[in-house]
Design an enzyme around this catalytic site. Structure first.
Site, short mmCIF file in Angstrom:
data_model
loop_
_atom_site.label_atom_id
_atom_site.label_comp_id
_atom_site.label_asym_id
_atom_site.label_seq_id
_atom_site.Cartn_x
_atom_site.Cartn_y
_atom_site.Cartn_z
N LYS A 222 -1.18 -5.96 -2.77
CA LYS A 222 -2.53 -6.51 -2.91
C LYS A 222 -2.54 -8.02 -3.12
CE LYS A 222 -5.08 -2.32 -3.86
NZ LYS A 222 -5.75 -1.47 -4.85
N ARG A 256 0.43 4.20 -6.51
CA ARG A 256 0.03 4.37 -5.11
C ARG A 256 0.67 3.23 -4.31
NH1 ARG A 256 -4.03 2.46 -1.92
NH2 ARG A 256 -4.93 3.89 -0.41
C1 YH5 Z 1 -6.45 1.85 -5.67
O1 YH5 Z 1 -6.11 0.80 -6.19
N1 YH5 Z 1 -6.73 1.11 -3.25
S1 YH5 Z 1 -7.36 1.16 -0.59
C2 YH5 Z 1 -5.97 -4.61 0.02
C3 YH5 Z 1 -4.67 -5.01 0.24
C4 YH5 Z 1 -3.64 -4.09 0.17
C5 YH5 Z 1 -3.92 -2.77 -0.09
C6 YH5 Z 1 -3.62 -6.70 1.50
N2 YH5 Z 1 -7.41 3.08 -2.49
C7 YH5 Z 1 -6.75 1.99 -4.28
O2 YH5 Z 1 -4.67 -0.13 -0.69
N3 YH5 Z 1 -7.28 4.31 -4.58
C8 YH5 Z 1 -7.14 1.79 -2.18
O3 YH5 Z 1 -4.45 -6.34 0.47
C9 YH5 Z 1 -7.16 3.22 -3.80
N4 YH5 Z 1 -6.61 2.99 -6.42
C10 YH5 Z 1 -7.01 4.19 -5.88
N5 YH5 Z 1 -7.12 5.23 -6.70
C11 YH5 Z 1 -6.99 -0.57 -0.75
C12 YH5 Z 1 -5.56 -0.94 -0.58
C13 YH5 Z 1 -5.24 -2.37 -0.29
C14 YH5 Z 1 -6.25 -3.30 -0.23
#
Ligand code: YH5
Length: 277
Positions: A222, A256
């Site tokens: 993230k 996750r």
């Molecule tokens: C979470 O924290 N996150 S989807 C932006 C990024 C990288 C990854 C490059 N679903 C979560 O994974 N469910 C998502 O920057 C989730 N907790 C739970 N429970 C977003 C994601 C991501 C977004």
């Protein structure tokens, strides 16, 4: 048992484990049509399971900042065939990452074992739906909505506000008939939060832990990691792994993650320190 009752599969997860991320959004696979997208999802799932993922989180709606909304039908068309295909070959626990009650029901009917909702069961009849489905559910905190949440996040006290929000959602869920033992909580790293907010939540994770429910964290790749390290999304694995070790030491239950093998190693070394004499 009447044939219209779908028995709920019992599954157990290790105390601390990795939830592997499986995105089934159109930009996450090449243009080879449905067959290729299912094959690709199966291959990714097999690899994540081999690397030690205890559960696979399947999402058909991008919740990244700025992503646009997806209709119920489109989300169903993306996730249901993938859940069915995984179930044909594997018993691996499956989580459905959705906020739509229709998708929750169809996914569980197709073989999903738990619901992961970034909107904490606030959409439509999501709460009643999960109460009826009688499956575990992760309630996540978010300020605002995905399209605009990163515009200007504001809190007077981010830790206290996130904790109060989760506490209230837990109470509402229990009042709606959801068993407290089926609830997981997530402070929502990156969801309507600045890097300072995200880091404060991790530093004070004990406050969230004091709600006495398993904590799930999505930190993988993230932008807060990008902000700390000044690195693009494909260069954030080491940073994600470092945060994983800290979160595990603080007692988080589920991480996750995209990079399953690296995250599993981080959990093992953090646990080795925790259990040392
Ligand atoms: C979470 O924290 N996150 S989807 C932006 C990024 C990288 C990854 C490059 N679903 C979560 O994974 N469910 C998502 O920057 C989730 N907790 C739970 N429970 C977003 C994601 C991501 C977004």
């Amino acid at each position: 048992m009447p044939s219209f009752i779908t028995p709920v599969r019992k599954f157990t997860l290790p105390d601390q484990c990795v939830m592997g991320i499986l995105n089934v959004t159109p930009d996450s696979f090449s243009d080879g049509g449905q067959f290729q997208s299912i094959e690709s999802a199966l291959q990714q799932t097999r690899q994540m399971v081999e690397q030690g993922a205890a559960i696979i989180d399947i999402g058909g709606e991008s919740t990244r900042p700025g992503a646009k909304a997806v209709s119920v039908n489109e989300e169903l068309e993306r996730v249901i065939p993938v859940i069915e295909a995984i179930r044909r070959e594997s018993d691996v626990p499956i989580s459905i990452d959705t906020s739509k009650p229709e998708v929750m029901s169809a996914a569980v009917a197709a073989g999903a074992d738990m619901v992961n909702d970034v909107c904490a069961l606030s959409q439509g009849h999501a709460m009643e739906t999960v109460a009826k489905l009688n499956v575990p559910v992760c309630l996540m905190h978010m300020q605002g909505e995905p399209r605009t949440m990163q515009a200007s996040p504001h809190y007077d006290n981010v830790v206290a506000e996130v904790k109060t929000f989760l506490q209230q959602r837990i109470e509402k869920c229990v009042a709606s008939g959801i068993d407290r033992a089926q609830i997981l909580i997530d402070p929502g790293f990156g969801f309507g939060k600045t890097p300072a907010h995200n880091l404060s939540l991790l530093k004070h994770l004990d406050e969230i832990m004091s709600l006495k429910l398993p904590v799930l964290l999505g930190i993988s790749r993230k932008s807060t990691i990008g902000y700390i390290l000044d690195k693009d999304v494909d260069e954030r694995v080491y940073g994600s792994v470092a945060l994983t070790a800290l979160a595990i030491q603080k007692g988080a239950s589920i991480i996750r993650a995209h990079d399953v093998a690296a995250t599993v190693d981080a959990i093992k070394v953090a646990q080795a320190v925790s259990t040392a004499s």
